[in-house]
Design an enzyme around this catalytic site. Structure first.
Site, PDB file in Angstrom:
ATOM      1  N   GLU A 439      -7.219  -7.327  -2.786  1.00 39.33           N
ATOM      2  CA  GLU A 439      -7.295  -8.181  -2.016  1.00 39.33           C
ATOM      3  C   GLU A 439      -6.170  -8.733  -1.825  1.00 39.33           C
ATOM      4  O   GLU A 439      -6.072  -9.967  -2.584  1.00 39.33           O
ATOM      5  CB  GLU A 439      -8.584  -9.162  -2.670  1.00 39.33           C
ATOM      6  CG  GLU A 439      -9.039  -9.954  -1.863  1.00 39.33           C
ATOM      7  CD  GLU A 439     -10.003  -8.636  -0.379  1.00 39.33           C
ATOM      8  OE1 GLU A 439     -10.687  -7.682  -1.367  1.00 39.33           O
ATOM      9  OE2 GLU A 439      -9.476  -9.416   0.597  1.00 39.33           O
TER      10      GLU A 439
HETATM   11  C1  LIG Z   1      -9.703   1.455  -6.369  1.00 41.03           C
HETATM   12  C2  LIG Z   1      -8.701   0.381  -5.139  1.00 41.03           C
HETATM   13  C3  LIG Z   1      -9.605  -0.633  -3.890  1.00 41.03           C
HETATM   14  C4  LIG Z   1      -9.538  -0.661  -2.680  1.00 41.03           C
HETATM   15  N1  LIG Z   1      -9.611  -1.150  -1.413  1.00 41.03           N
HETATM   16  C5  LIG Z   1      -9.563  -1.693  -0.775  1.00 41.03           C
HETATM   17  C6  LIG Z   1     -10.192  -1.860   0.533  1.00 41.03           C
HETATM   18  O1  LIG Z   1     -11.151  -1.555   0.334  1.00 41.03           O
HETATM   19  N2  LIG Z   1     -10.108  -1.988   1.605  1.00 41.03           N
HETATM   20  C7  LIG Z   1      -8.213  -2.021   1.529  1.00 41.03           C
HETATM   21  O2  LIG Z   1      -7.863  -1.413   3.574  1.00 41.03           O
HETATM   22  N3  LIG Z   1      -7.697  -1.692   0.509  1.00 41.03           N
HETATM   23  C8  LIG Z   1      -7.899  -0.973  -0.637  1.00 41.03           C
HETATM   24  N4  LIG Z   1      -7.027  -1.128  -1.079  1.00 41.03           N
HETATM   25  C9  LIG Z   1      -5.729  -1.165  -1.170  1.00 41.03           C
HETATM   26  C10 LIG Z   1      -5.289  -2.917  -1.993  1.00 41.03           C
HETATM   27  O3  LIG Z   1      -5.831  -3.476  -1.156  1.00 41.03           O
HETATM   28  C11 LIG Z   1      -3.237  -1.872  -1.470  1.00 41.03           C
HETATM   29  O4  LIG Z   1      -3.468  -1.062  -2.938  1.00 41.03           O
HETATM   30  C12 LIG Z   1      -2.583  -3.529  -1.966  1.00 41.03           C
HETATM   31  O5  LIG Z   1      -3.259  -4.416  -1.406  1.00 41.03           O
HETATM   32  C13 LIG Z   1      -1.265  -2.818  -2.780  1.00 41.03           C
HETATM   33  O6  LIG Z   1      -0.397  -2.174  -1.623  1.00 41.03           O
HETATM   34  P1  LIG Z   1       0.041  -1.075  -1.871  1.00 41.03           P
HETATM   35  O7  LIG Z   1      -0.960  -0.842  -2.848  1.00 41.03           O
HETATM   36  O8  LIG Z   1       0.493  -0.391  -0.973  1.00 41.03           O
HETATM   37  O9  LIG Z   1       1.115  -2.179  -2.912  1.00 41.03           O
HETATM   38  P2  LIG Z   1       2.540  -2.166  -2.308  1.00 41.03           P
HETATM   39  O10 LIG Z   1       2.415  -3.132  -1.216  1.00 41.03           O
HETATM   40  O11 LIG Z   1       3.286  -0.579  -2.631  1.00 41.03           O
HETATM   41  O12 LIG Z   1       2.759  -3.098  -3.919  1.00 41.03           O
HETATM   42  C14 LIG Z   1       4.435  -2.810  -4.901  1.00 41.03           C
HETATM   43  C15 LIG Z   1       4.588  -3.900  -5.665  1.00 41.03           C
HETATM   44  O13 LIG Z   1       4.773  -4.384  -4.911  1.00 41.03           O
HETATM   45  C16 LIG Z   1       4.902  -5.568  -5.085  1.00 41.03           C
HETATM   46  N5  LIG Z   1       5.625  -6.090  -3.395  1.00 41.03           N
HETATM   47  C17 LIG Z   1       5.092  -5.836  -2.037  1.00 41.03           C
HETATM   48  N6  LIG Z   1       5.782  -6.674  -1.378  1.00 41.03           N
HETATM   49  C18 LIG Z   1       6.021  -7.698  -1.958  1.00 41.03           C
HETATM   50  C19 LIG Z   1       6.897  -8.510  -1.600  1.00 41.03           C
HETATM   51  N7  LIG Z   1       6.712  -8.540   0.242  1.00 41.03           N
HETATM   52  N8  LIG Z   1       7.522  -9.548  -2.526  1.00 41.03           N
HETATM   53  C20 LIG Z   1       7.254  -9.672  -3.528  1.00 41.03           C
HETATM   54  N9  LIG Z   1       6.131  -8.313  -4.136  1.00 41.03           N
HETATM   55  C21 LIG Z   1       6.226  -7.654  -3.487  1.00 41.03           C
HETATM   56  C22 LIG Z   1       3.399  -5.709  -5.233  1.00 41.03           C
HETATM   57  O14 LIG Z   1       3.167  -6.878  -5.466  1.00 41.03           O
HETATM   58  C23 LIG Z   1       3.252  -5.237  -6.383  1.00 41.03           C
HETATM   59  O15 LIG Z   1       3.496  -5.714  -7.127  1.00 41.03           O
HETATM   60  C24 LIG Z   1      -8.016  -0.299  -3.004  1.00 41.03           C
HETATM   61  C25 LIG Z   1      -7.306  -0.534  -3.456  1.00 41.03           C
HETATM   62  C26 LIG Z   1      -6.786   0.003  -4.919  1.00 41.03           C
HETATM   63  C27 LIG Z   1      -6.638   1.017  -5.732  1.00 41.03           C
END
Ligand SMILES: Cc1cc2nc3c(=O)[nH]c(=O)nc-3n(C[C@H](O)[C@H](O)[C@H](O)COP(=O)(O)OP(=O)(O)OC[C@H]3O[C@@H](n4cnc5c(N)ncnc54)[C@H](O)[C@@H]3O)c2cc1C
Length: 595
Positions: A439
């Site tokens: 989220e």
């Molecule tokens: C159990 C689980 C349930 C989920 N449920 C849903 C769901 O129902 N629907 C859905 O759509 N998604 C869902 N997600 C996805 C979740 O919302 C994403 O994992 C989350 O938004 C982070 O994206 P990412 O994993 O690609 O991490 P990334 O975006 O790759 O981030 C990795 C790290 O880099 C940091 N970062 C990234 N961009 C920036 C920036 N611009 N500035 C500073 N820091 C940054 C982040 O804070 C993080 O620490 C779920 C994930 C999990 C694990």
């Protein structure tokens, strides 16, 4: 040991004033009488403690299972427990009457959510995602879409999902590639979404996916993204379920925690394209999603608090039972339970005090949301929304970071028994760990607070909130018995104001701007969380003190006094150190080369 008793009294302690003086005096809540509120709390507590709570460990052990045909079974008992929730009418409690809900204040709905998440976070995610889908559809769906889908979603007989994430599009949703090709009155959707919570399951008859996708000719970036509704089963004109749509669960994730919640990879359009319907305007999908994301973030904060509460209950029960060592000499020096050791008390009170504080802040924020939606006067509504906008990233991030910490301390209280699985303490840490990630990660929340929210009105909404913090500090200081709490809170407030000035100055600096905000955002949010929680605990101290002065010898109020004292004298100073972190500057971050 697997304990969970819904914390009705603790919730009532916070709710009383928020309901009586805030939410229930708003137009539209005339039917929410005190008797009704009490019945809601008691009945929700029974569902949480007796039905959902006992399944928490089963869900963790069994997890969700996907079969080769793509169907998914939830753990034993989950589908029936979800049915009990639907039959009790719980899904619609915070939804307006116009949409078929029960129109109760968000403050009360949040209290119910806390109990359910404390009982079983993995199961609680199912209605939490449905609530997001209801919100998005209610705000942006056409009348026809609303008529077909909302009643079942509000009842809970159909559940909802939010499909944002793709392997290359996580925090950066501008990278979304899922395609939507127009065809007659609908679109054909194809692509793959990952990590979709409750994306496939056996607990409801239909699943309504809300999906971000782009038309083939749409521009790159955020502006090309639209929002679509894609049902698992198509719905016939008479409302009955029709053919299976072209969306399947390709796999489910093996995760650290929330094993009972199926986290799915969903494939859309492997056989010609899933039928989807546009929600809102083309190209405004991200905006439409964000309407509901703000409130979804509040709900994730509440989820963290639910797990923190359960961690407290486990730790307190274990500490009273486990016998090791001798009590301090001053208390007789006899063999004792570990709860007699001051270091263990430090851990227990730290867990309890933080949970109390986070709960109070999250429910206060819910009362602002009620005001923002229901107040008669436009200015009052706008001011409440601006305040909620500031509070939501704090409630989401601070509560979930703290919940992880609280669950970890819970393990420490158990010693070795915390690290092995039988006590259930380890599950709580594993479950809680996702909440700072989904989220919108907590880092992204901090940027939202220190960047967009603070800069857009030059700190005005936060400054107005801090006036109220100052008033509480003055009230405490005026009472000799509480003066030390007043000066502690005032000192924290001074730190937050100084940090706000610095973050605003640097954030608006054309040279440093965005980089400065990146560097300061998390320490700033952490400081704000500490000070705002201390504020709420100052309020709690005033209330508990008044009850004691009024002649009550109920140990509940004494416990609340200790909890407030801990929050302001022992925990707030840890947060205040963030001012020094911000003032020290962040050059080391930009100069550090990642190797
Ligand atoms: C159990 C689980 C349930 C989920 N449920 C849903 C769901 O129902 N629907 C859905 O759509 N998604 C869902 N997600 C996805 C979740 O919302 C994403 O994992 C989350 O938004 C982070 O994206 P990412 O994993 O690609 O991490 P990334 O975006 O790759 O981030 C990795 C790290 O880099 C940091 N970062 C990234 N961009 C920036 C920036 N611009 N500035 C500073 N820091 C940054 C982040 O804070 C993080 O620490 C779920 C994930 C999990 C694990």
């Amino acid at each position: 040991m697997n304990v969970y008793a819904a914390p009705v009294r603790d919730l009532r302690f916070v709710l009383e004033e928020l309901l009586a003086h805030r939410s229930l005096s708003l137009p539209g809540f005339e039917e929410a009488t005190p008797d009704l509120v009490e019945a809601v709390l008691e009945e929700a507590a029974k569902l949480a403690s007796d039905v959902w709570g006992p399944l928490n460990a089963t869900g963790d052990r069994q997890g969700a299972k996907r079969h080769t045909d793509g169907s998914v079974n939830t753990p034993e008992g989950f589908a029936a427990a979800y049915q009990a929730y639907v039959e009790g009418g719980w899904n619609g409690i915070g939804v307006s009457e116009a949409l078929g809900g029960q129109n109760l204040p968000e403050v009360l709905a949040s209290a119910v959510q806390e109990m359910l998440h404390g009982a079983n976070m993995a199961l609680g995610l199912c209605p939490m995602l449905t609530a997001g889908a209801i919100e998005a559809l209610a705000h942006h769906g056409s009348d026809a879409l609303k008529a077909t889908y909302l009643p079942k979603l509000v009842e809970g007989t159909w559940t909802g999902t939010m499909n944002l994430t793709e392997s290359q599009a996580g925090s950066d949703l501008s990278q979304v590639r899922t395609r939507a090709v127009p065809e007659n009155d609908h679109y054909r959707i194809s692509g793959q979404k990952i990590y979709i919570t409750w994306g496939e399951h056996d607990a409801a008859e239909n699943i309504i996916h809300l999906v971000l996708a782009r038309k083939p000719d749409a521009p790159e970036g955020n502006k090309g993204i639209s929002l679509f509704l894609v049902p698992k089963f198509l719905v016939n004109e008479d409302g009955s379920l029709g053919e299976r749509n072209d969306v399947t669960c390709a796999s489910i994730e093996h995760k650290l925690g929330i094993h009972g919640s199926p986290t799915c990879t969903l494939s859309f359009g492997e056989n010609g394209g899933a039928i989807g319907y546009l929600v809102g305007e083309e190209g405004r999908g991200l905006n439409h999603m964000f309407t509901m994301m703000n409130e979804a973030r509040h709900k994730v904060g509440i989820q963290g608090i639910g797990v923190a509460e359960r961690a407290c209950q486990h730790a307190f029960a274990y500490a009273l039972e486990r016998r090791q060592g001798r009590a301090p000499k001053a208390r007789g020096g006899a063999e004792c339970s570990i709860s007699d050791h001051l270091d263990v008390r430090r851990m227990l009170l730290s867990m309890r005090s933080r949970t109390d504080a986070l709960r109070a802040l999250a429910l206060y924020c819910a009362a602002e949301l009620d005001t923002a939606r229901h107040a008669e006067n436009d200015d009052t509504r706008r001011a409440a929304q601006a305040r909620a906008d500031i509070l939501i990233p704090v409630v989401k991030s601070f509560s979930t970071d703290q919940a992880v910490d609280i669950a970890s301390i819970g393990i420490q209280v158990h010693g070795g028994m915390g690290y092995v699985e039988e006590t259930g303490a380890a599950q709580l840490l594993r479950d809680a760990r996702i909440a700072p990630i989904y989220e919108g990660t907590n880092g992204i929340q901090a940027l939202d607070l220190a960047g967009r929210k603070l800069q857009r009105d030059n700190g005005e909404a936060l400054t107005a909130l801090l006036h109220d913090v100052a008033a509480t500090a003055e009230q405490l200081t005026a009472n000799p018995a509480l003066a030390a709490l007043g000066s502690g809170l005032a000192a924290g407030l001074a730190d937050l104001k100084a940090a706000q000035t610095l973050v605003l100055e640097q954030g608006l600096d054309p040279e440093k701007g965005a980089d400065a905000v990146q560097a300061y955002a998390t320490p700033f949010l952490t400081l704000a969380g500490h000070v705002l929680c201390a504020w709420q605990m100052g309020e709690a101290a005033l209330k508990a003190h008044a009850a004691i002065q009024g002649g009550s010898d109920d140990p509940f109020y004494t416990a609340k006094m200790r909890s407030a004292e801990f929050a302001i004298t022992q925990w707030l100073p840890v947060g205040r150190a963030q001012r020094a972190v911000i003032e020290a500057g962040m050059e080391c971050l930009s100069e550090f080369e990642v190797y």
